[in-house]
Design a protein around this motif. Structure first.
Motif, mmCIF file in Angstrom:
data_model
loop_
_atom_site.group_PDB
_atom_site.id
_atom_site.type_symbol
_atom_site.label_atom_id
_atom_site.label_comp_id
_atom_site.label_asym_id
_atom_site.label_seq_id
_atom_site.Cartn_x
_atom_site.Cartn_y
_atom_site.Cartn_z
ATOM 1 N N LEU A 147 -31.258 8.319 -29.839
ATOM 2 C CA LEU A 147 -30.590 6.668 -30.716
ATOM 3 C C LEU A 147 -29.613 6.183 -29.819
ATOM 4 O O LEU A 147 -28.569 6.461 -28.837
ATOM 5 N N ASN A 148 -29.165 4.685 -29.879
ATOM 6 C CA ASN A 148 -28.866 3.646 -29.722
ATOM 7 C C ASN A 148 -28.120 3.099 -30.920
ATOM 8 O O ASN A 148 -27.659 2.747 -31.550
ATOM 9 N N ILE A 149 -25.983 3.548 -30.741
ATOM 10 C CA ILE A 149 -25.530 2.700 -31.295
ATOM 11 C C ILE A 149 -24.694 1.011 -30.500
ATOM 12 O O ILE A 149 -24.422 1.947 -29.437
ATOM 13 N N SER A 150 -25.241 0.571 -31.120
ATOM 14 C CA SER A 150 -25.023 -0.553 -30.048
ATOM 15 C C SER A 150 -24.036 -1.502 -30.581
ATOM 16 O O SER A 150 -24.386 -2.138 -31.670
ATOM 17 N N THR A 151 -23.249 -2.812 -29.823
ATOM 18 C CA THR A 151 -21.915 -3.237 -30.175
ATOM 19 C C THR A 151 -22.401 -4.240 -28.589
ATOM 20 O O THR A 151 -22.367 -4.608 -27.764
ATOM 21 N N LEU A 152 -21.674 -5.545 -29.434
ATOM 22 C CA LEU A 152 -21.141 -6.267 -28.421
ATOM 23 C C LEU A 152 -19.721 -6.537 -28.706
ATOM 24 O O LEU A 152 -19.317 -7.001 -29.601
ATOM 25 N N THR A 153 -19.296 -6.907 -27.376
ATOM 26 C CA THR A 153 -17.483 -7.231 -27.227
ATOM 27 C C THR A 153 -17.168 -8.539 -27.345
ATOM 28 O O THR A 153 -17.049 -9.050 -27.720
ATOM 29 N N ASN A 154 -15.461 -8.367 -27.910
ATOM 30 C CA ASN A 154 -15.298 -9.475 -28.878
ATOM 31 C C ASN A 154 -15.652 -10.269 -29.605
ATOM 32 O O ASN A 154 -15.374 -11.555 -29.399
ATOM 33 N N ILE A 155 -16.401 -9.371 -30.278
ATOM 34 C CA ILE A 155 -16.676 -10.809 -31.531
ATOM 35 C C ILE A 155 -16.250 -10.154 -32.027
ATOM 36 O O ILE A 155 -16.526 -8.923 -32.821
ATOM 37 N N ASP A 156 -15.959 -11.316 -33.312
ATOM 38 C CA ASP A 156 -14.693 -11.082 -34.710
ATOM 39 C C ASP A 156 -15.740 -10.116 -35.752
ATOM 40 O O ASP A 156 -17.136 -11.114 -35.897
ATOM 41 N N ASP A 157 -15.317 -10.083 -36.734
ATOM 42 C CA ASP A 157 -15.981 -9.237 -37.775
ATOM 43 C C ASP A 157 -17.927 -9.316 -37.852
ATOM 44 O O ASP A 157 -18.771 -9.071 -38.386
ATOM 45 N N ASN A 158 -17.830 -8.354 -36.688
ATOM 46 C CA ASN A 158 -19.327 -7.335 -35.874
ATOM 47 C C ASN A 158 -19.155 -6.078 -36.248
ATOM 48 O O ASN A 158 -18.490 -6.150 -36.243
ATOM 49 N N GLY A 216 -27.707 -4.672 -28.475
ATOM 50 C CA GLY A 216 -27.364 -6.078 -29.944
ATOM 51 C C GLY A 216 -26.161 -5.438 -30.213
ATOM 52 O O GLY A 216 -25.700 -4.490 -30.691
ATOM 53 N N ASP A 217 -26.235 -6.131 -32.401
ATOM 54 C CA ASP A 217 -24.902 -5.543 -32.396
ATOM 55 C C ASP A 217 -25.048 -6.184 -34.414
ATOM 56 O O ASP A 217 -26.733 -6.703 -34.580
ATOM 57 N N GLU A 218 -24.279 -6.162 -35.264
ATOM 58 C CA GLU A 218 -24.793 -6.804 -37.036
ATOM 59 C C GLU A 218 -23.069 -7.072 -37.292
ATOM 60 O O GLU A 218 -22.811 -6.838 -36.900
ATOM 61 N N GLY A 219 -24.207 -8.843 -36.863
ATOM 62 C CA GLY A 219 -22.831 -9.530 -37.102
ATOM 63 C C GLY A 219 -23.054 -10.008 -39.091
ATOM 64 O O GLY A 219 -23.789 -9.900 -39.639
ATOM 65 N N ARG A 220 -21.752 -10.620 -39.013
ATOM 66 C CA ARG A 220 -21.289 -11.152 -40.063
ATOM 67 C C ARG A 220 -21.119 -12.754 -40.378
ATOM 68 O O ARG A 220 -20.305 -13.377 -39.397
ATOM 69 N N TYR A 221 -21.567 -13.577 -41.140
ATOM 70 C CA TYR A 221 -21.604 -15.425 -41.633
ATOM 71 C C TYR A 221 -21.731 -15.252 -42.457
ATOM 72 O O TYR A 221 -21.667 -15.239 -43.613
ATOM 73 N N PHE A 222 -20.774 -16.401 -43.491
ATOM 74 C CA PHE A 222 -19.771 -16.979 -44.429
ATOM 75 C C PHE A 222 -20.535 -18.327 -44.744
ATOM 76 O O PHE A 222 -21.079 -19.069 -43.641
ATOM 77 N N GLU A 223 -22.200 -18.661 -45.579
ATOM 78 C CA GLU A 223 -22.314 -19.381 -45.777
ATOM 79 C C GLU A 223 -22.466 -19.435 -47.395
ATOM 80 O O GLU A 223 -21.968 -18.809 -48.595
ATOM 81 N N GLY A 265 -19.884 -19.928 -50.058
ATOM 82 C CA GLY A 265 -19.356 -19.017 -50.438
ATOM 83 C C GLY A 265 -19.116 -17.508 -50.019
ATOM 84 O O GLY A 265 -18.278 -16.947 -51.564
ATOM 85 N N ARG A 266 -19.963 -16.465 -49.353
ATOM 86 C CA ARG A 266 -19.903 -15.241 -49.188
ATOM 87 C C ARG A 266 -20.494 -15.341 -48.247
ATOM 88 O O ARG A 266 -21.051 -15.702 -47.551
ATOM 89 N N TYR A 267 -20.081 -14.030 -48.185
ATOM 90 C CA TYR A 267 -20.336 -13.195 -46.380
ATOM 91 C C TYR A 267 -22.575 -12.846 -46.753
ATOM 92 O O TYR A 267 -22.361 -11.494 -47.491
ATOM 93 N N TYR A 268 -22.837 -12.885 -44.498
ATOM 94 C CA TYR A 268 -23.497 -11.919 -45.320
ATOM 95 C C TYR A 268 -24.035 -11.394 -44.254
ATOM 96 O O TYR A 268 -23.279 -11.675 -43.067
ATOM 97 N N SER A 269 -25.051 -10.032 -44.095
ATOM 98 C CA SER A 269 -25.109 -9.635 -42.703
ATOM 99 C C SER A 269 -26.369 -9.158 -42.242
ATOM 100 O O SER A 269 -26.501 -9.513 -42.859
ATOM 101 N N GLU A 270 -26.183 -9.717 -40.175
ATOM 102 C CA GLU A 270 -27.277 -9.561 -40.155
ATOM 103 C C GLU A 270 -27.592 -9.830 -38.823
ATOM 104 O O GLU A 270 -26.768 -8.992 -38.066
ATOM 105 N N LYS A 271 -28.238 -8.346 -38.474
ATOM 106 C CA LYS A 271 -28.679 -7.598 -37.564
ATOM 107 C C LYS A 271 -29.672 -8.375 -36.653
ATOM 108 O O LYS A 271 -30.684 -9.341 -36.065
ATOM 109 N N TYR A 272 -28.857 -8.763 -35.092
ATOM 110 C CA TYR A 272 -28.806 -9.140 -33.987
ATOM 111 C C TYR A 272 -29.488 -8.731 -32.832
ATOM 112 O O TYR A 272 -28.995 -7.957 -32.280
ATOM 113 N N GLU A 273 -31.013 -8.932 -32.447
ATOM 114 C CA GLU A 273 -31.991 -8.291 -31.556
ATOM 115 C C GLU A 273 -31.220 -8.698 -29.767
ATOM 116 O O GLU A 273 -31.693 -9.962 -29.860
#
Length: 197
Positions: A32-43, A75-82, A84-92
């Motif tokens: 199992l990998n639990i991955s992230t990217l450093t210094n990114i807000d709201d990820n 990768g990580d899971e990021g959030r973006y605003f579009e 009027g609402r927030y969405y999540s997306e998995k970045y590979e």
């Protein structure tokens, strides 16, 4: 001349006997990998897997070197605003990793510490507006326990050392080191080495 011949003979016997103690065991690993990217807000972290092969080269009951080749989904899971609402997306960020860890066995038993480098070659990503770097260099550290039958349980931390967007450490317009975006992966896995006679 006799002394030189005797010394050469003793060194040869010592080298031959030390080579006879080296055991080479191929194996498989995955987990199992639990991955992230450093210094990114709201990820947040992304959960995925790694799988690969290894060759354990055991020099004695205390020390071994283990070259490895793996396929690692990061990768990580990021959030973006579009709209009027927030969405999540998995970045590979998917890599073929070439590494080698040194394993130190306590008391010659099953418990061990491990550490070593890894060269990560990107094979794919799902980034649309940016193009992450094709190569990462990582450092791996962890702990594990090996059963007598060759089954090993391990926990590792893999820290990327190269900014995935190519930052080289030079200050351009207040862009500092605490803004570099690095791979960071926590791995939990098992491996099995085959006994070769």
């Amino acid at each position: 001349m006799r002394k030189l011949t005797l010394i050469a003979f003793v060194l040869f016997i010592g080298l031959a006997s030390s080579q006879a103690q080296v055991r080479v065991s191929p194996g498989l690993r995955g987990g199992l990998n639990i991955s992230t990217l450093t210094n990114i807000d709201d990820n947040s972290s992304k959960t995925d897997f790694y799988i690969g092969g290894l060759v354990n080269i055991k020099f004695n009951k205390f020390f071994s070197i283990q070259p490895e080749i793996n396929y690692s989904r990061q990768g990580d899971e990021g959030r973006y605003f579009e709209n009027g609402r927030y969405y999540s997306e998995k970045y590979e960020l998917n890599y073929v990793t070439l590494g080698a860890v040194a394993k130190f066995n306590f008391g010659g038993g099953g418990f061990h510490l491990l550490a070593g480098p890894s060269l990560d070659l990107k094979v794919s990503d799902n980034y649309i507006n940016t193009n992450p770097e094709d190569v990462d260099l990582s450092f791996v550290g962890g702990v594990g326990y090996t059963l007598p039958n060759g089954l090993t349980f391990e926990a590792r931390l893999k820290q990327g050392l190269i900014d995935i967007y190519g930052y080289n450490g030079i200050d351009y317009d207040d862009y500092y080191y605490d803004q570099v975006i690095l791979n960071q992966v926590l791995q939990f896995g098992i491996s099995y080495t085959f006994k070769v006679k």
